[in-house]
Design a protein around this motif. Sequence first.
Motif, PDB file in Angstrom:
ATOM      1  N   ALA A  83       0.835  -1.204   0.000  1.00 50.69           N
ATOM      2  CA  ALA A  83       0.000   0.000   0.000  1.00 50.69           C
ATOM      3  C   ALA A  83       0.869   1.253   0.000  1.00 50.69           C
ATOM      4  CB  ALA A  83      -0.928   0.001   1.209  1.00 50.69           C
ATOM      5  N   LYS A  84       1.975   1.179   0.757  1.00 52.50           N
ATOM      6  CA  LYS A  84       2.905   2.303   0.786  1.00 52.50           C
ATOM      7  C   LYS A  84       4.234   1.854   1.359  1.00 52.50           C
ATOM      8  CE  LYS A  84       3.482   7.106   2.298  1.00 52.50           C
ATOM      9  NZ  LYS A  84       2.878   8.254   3.010  1.00 52.50           N
ATOM     10  N   ARG A  85       5.304   2.348   0.774  1.00 56.50           N
ATOM     11  CA  ARG A  85       6.630   2.150   1.349  1.00 56.50           C
ATOM     12  C   ARG A  85       7.024   3.431   2.064  1.00 56.50           C
ATOM     13  NH1 ARG A  85      11.314   3.964   0.190  1.00 56.50           N
ATOM     14  NH2 ARG A  85      10.817   4.637  -1.943  1.00 56.50           N
ATOM     15  N   VAL A  86       7.510   3.296   3.294  1.00 61.93           N
ATOM     16  CA  VAL A  86       7.974   4.445   4.070  1.00 61.93           C
ATOM     17  C   VAL A  86       9.445   4.187   4.389  1.00 61.93           C
ATOM     18  CG1 VAL A  86       7.626   5.881   6.109  1.00 61.93           C
ATOM     19  CG2 VAL A  86       5.677   4.706   5.068  1.00 61.93           C
ATOM     20  N   GLY A  87      10.340   4.703   3.535  1.00 55.85           N
ATOM     21  CA  GLY A  87      11.746   4.375   3.702  1.00 55.85           C
ATOM     22  C   GLY A  87      11.935   2.879   3.560  1.00 55.85           C
ATOM     23  N   PRO A  88      12.604   2.228   4.519  1.00 55.12           N
ATOM     24  CA  PRO A  88      12.840   0.792   4.429  1.00 55.12           C
ATOM     25  C   PRO A  88      11.693  -0.061   4.987  1.00 55.12           C
ATOM     26  CG  PRO A  88      13.945   1.650   6.336  1.00 55.12           C
ATOM     27  CD  PRO A  88      13.327   2.842   5.649  1.00 55.12           C
TER      28      PRO A  88
ATOM     29  N   GLY B 134     -15.959  -2.455   1.816  1.00 56.43           N
ATOM     30  CA  GLY B 134     -14.650  -2.568   1.191  1.00 56.43           C
ATOM     31  C   GLY B 134     -13.943  -1.236   1.081  1.00 56.43           C
ATOM     32  N   MET B 135     -14.506  -0.216   1.733  1.00 58.12           N
ATOM     33  CA  MET B 135     -13.919   1.118   1.731  1.00 58.12           C
ATOM     34  C   MET B 135     -13.048   1.307   2.978  1.00 58.12           C
ATOM     35  SD  MET B 135     -15.011   2.135  -1.124  1.00 58.12           S
ATOM     36  CE  MET B 135     -14.649   3.892  -1.181  1.00 58.12           C
ATOM     37  N   PRO B 136     -12.326   2.432   3.087  1.00 56.77           N
ATOM     38  CA  PRO B 136     -11.412   2.614   4.219  1.00 56.77           C
ATOM     39  C   PRO B 136     -12.043   2.455   5.596  1.00 56.77           C
ATOM     40  CG  PRO B 136     -10.959   4.250   2.546  1.00 56.77           C
ATOM     41  CD  PRO B 136     -12.207   3.531   2.109  1.00 56.77           C
ATOM     42  N   ASP B 137     -13.330   2.802   5.736  1.00 51.26           N
ATOM     43  CA  ASP B 137     -13.976   2.707   7.052  1.00 51.26           C
ATOM     44  C   ASP B 137     -14.637   1.359   7.308  1.00 51.26           C
ATOM     45  OD1 ASP B 137     -15.970   3.021   5.204  1.00 51.26           O
ATOM     46  OD2 ASP B 137     -17.028   4.609   6.285  1.00 51.26           O
ATOM     47  N   ASP B 138     -14.469   0.427   6.394  1.00 48.72           N
ATOM     48  CA  ASP B 138     -14.964  -0.945   6.600  1.00 48.72           C
ATOM     49  C   ASP B 138     -14.250  -1.522   7.821  1.00 48.72           C
ATOM     50  OD1 ASP B 138     -15.217  -3.826   6.437  1.00 48.72           O
ATOM     51  OD2 ASP B 138     -15.714  -3.616   4.305  1.00 48.72           O
ATOM     52  N   PRO B 139     -14.987  -2.048   8.813  1.00 52.59           N
ATOM     53  CA  PRO B 139     -14.336  -2.577  10.018  1.00 52.59           C
ATOM     54  C   PRO B 139     -13.381  -3.740   9.755  1.00 52.59           C
ATOM     55  CG  PRO B 139     -16.653  -3.212   9.963  1.00 52.59           C
ATOM     56  CD  PRO B 139     -16.464  -2.182   8.890  1.00 52.59           C
ATOM     57  N   ARG B 140     -13.464  -4.337   8.576  1.00 45.10           N
ATOM     58  CA  ARG B 140     -12.540  -5.423   8.238  1.00 45.10           C
ATOM     59  C   ARG B 140     -11.193  -4.887   7.744  1.00 45.10           C
ATOM     60  NH1 ARG B 140     -15.684  -8.216   3.610  1.00 45.10           N
ATOM     61  NH2 ARG B 140     -16.100  -5.995   3.196  1.00 45.10           N
TER      62      ARG B 140
ATOM     63  N   PRO C  12      -7.070   5.648   5.396  1.00 44.06           N
ATOM     64  CA  PRO C  12      -7.626   6.409   4.263  1.00 44.06           C
ATOM     65  C   PRO C  12      -6.548   6.995   3.362  1.00 44.06           C
ATOM     66  CG  PRO C  12      -8.710   7.018   6.322  1.00 44.06           C
ATOM     67  CD  PRO C  12      -7.503   6.200   6.687  1.00 44.06           C
ATOM     68  N   GLN C  13      -5.383   7.269   3.922  1.00 36.31           N
ATOM     69  CA  GLN C  13      -4.308   7.887   3.159  1.00 36.31           C
ATOM     70  C   GLN C  13      -3.647   6.913   2.187  1.00 36.31           C
ATOM     71  OE1 GLN C  13      -1.577   9.501   6.086  1.00 36.31           O
ATOM     72  NE2 GLN C  13      -3.217  10.540   7.190  1.00 36.31           N
ATOM     73  N   ILE C  14      -3.583   5.642   2.578  1.00 31.71           N
ATOM     74  CA  ILE C  14      -2.897   4.657   1.727  1.00 31.71           C
ATOM     75  C   ILE C  14      -3.867   3.791   0.929  1.00 31.71           C
ATOM     76  CG2 ILE C  14      -0.919   4.604   3.298  1.00 31.71           C
ATOM     77  CD1 ILE C  14      -1.889   1.895   4.297  1.00 31.71           C
ATOM     78  N   TYR C  15      -5.157   3.943   1.209  1.00 33.17           N
ATOM     79  CA  TYR C  15      -6.174   3.191   0.470  1.00 33.17           C
ATOM     80  C   TYR C  15      -6.178   3.640  -0.984  1.00 33.17           C
ATOM     81  CZ  TYR C  15     -10.793   1.313  -0.792  1.00 33.17           C
ATOM     82  OH  TYR C  15     -11.828   0.639  -1.390  1.00 33.17           O
ATOM     83  N   SER C  16      -6.312   2.720  -1.904  1.00 37.51           N
ATOM     84  CA  SER C  16      -6.377   3.069  -3.324  1.00 37.51           C
ATOM     85  C   SER C  16      -7.515   2.300  -3.994  1.00 37.51           C
ATOM     86  CB  SER C  16      -5.048   2.748  -4.023  1.00 37.51           C
ATOM     87  OG  SER C  16      -4.752   1.360  -3.932  1.00 37.51           O
ATOM     88  N   LYS C  17      -7.969   2.858  -5.084  1.00 35.30           N
ATOM     89  CA  LYS C  17      -9.060   2.236  -5.833  1.00 35.30           C
ATOM     90  C   LYS C  17      -8.650   0.832  -6.265  1.00 35.30           C
ATOM     91  CE  LYS C  17     -12.118   3.057  -9.773  1.00 35.30           C
ATOM     92  NZ  LYS C  17     -12.409   3.952 -10.927  1.00 35.30           N
ATOM     93  N   GLY C  18      -9.512  -0.105  -6.068  1.00 39.60           N
ATOM     94  CA  GLY C  18      -9.219  -1.486  -6.419  1.00 39.60           C
ATOM     95  C   GLY C  18      -9.040  -2.369  -5.204  1.00 39.60           C
TER      96      GLY C  18
END
Length: 206
Positions: free
Chosen positions: A64-69, A142-148, A121-127
Amino acid sequence: MVKPLTQDEVDSKIDPSVSKQWDEDTPKDEQFKDLYKIVDGLKGGLLTTIRPGIGPTSRAMAVAKRVGPDFLFLANKHSEKFDDLKNDKTAQLTFQNSSDMSWVSISGEVTKTSHDDPRIPQIYSKGVNAWFGDLGDGVHTGMPDDPRMTLIELKANYITYWKSTSTFPGFIKEVAQASMTGQVADTGINRRLSSKDIEAARYSGQ
């Protein structure tokens, strides 16, 4: 370029396929840049966790996202990987580029699993929702606020990688030449980054 096997390598019990490609001279900042170029170009790899009574268990995961290493993932909290992580936080992330055979192995620890992390929500992407489905109840969407929806944060503590210095056809040609001549294939650069190197990269924002 293929290189001959030496008597010293045999007597010293050295693996020539490693020693001839080992790189300890390139500055660490350049080594991290090469590492990031490989993993950022692939986007996904195999995340391995330790399953009680079984051992290492792997599955494909999109980064979803790389933060440095370090790496962030989004996953369904009902996945068995979370049961693994309750027992053992140890994890490994591996990548391989099939076009030139470059590979990366990242050993580390999952320091956080959370379904309410503000970064979701910041790293969530479509798909992403394609792997969750929408129940139609306005909750399990299946959206960012989905409890799963759960964030996994993997902190690296040891990295080793091999960077190809040839194309895939060149790789095959060199391996064939080494096999036919009794020499050792030398098709890339092998590097390792210690916990000290990784911590320095985090501190510097690399």
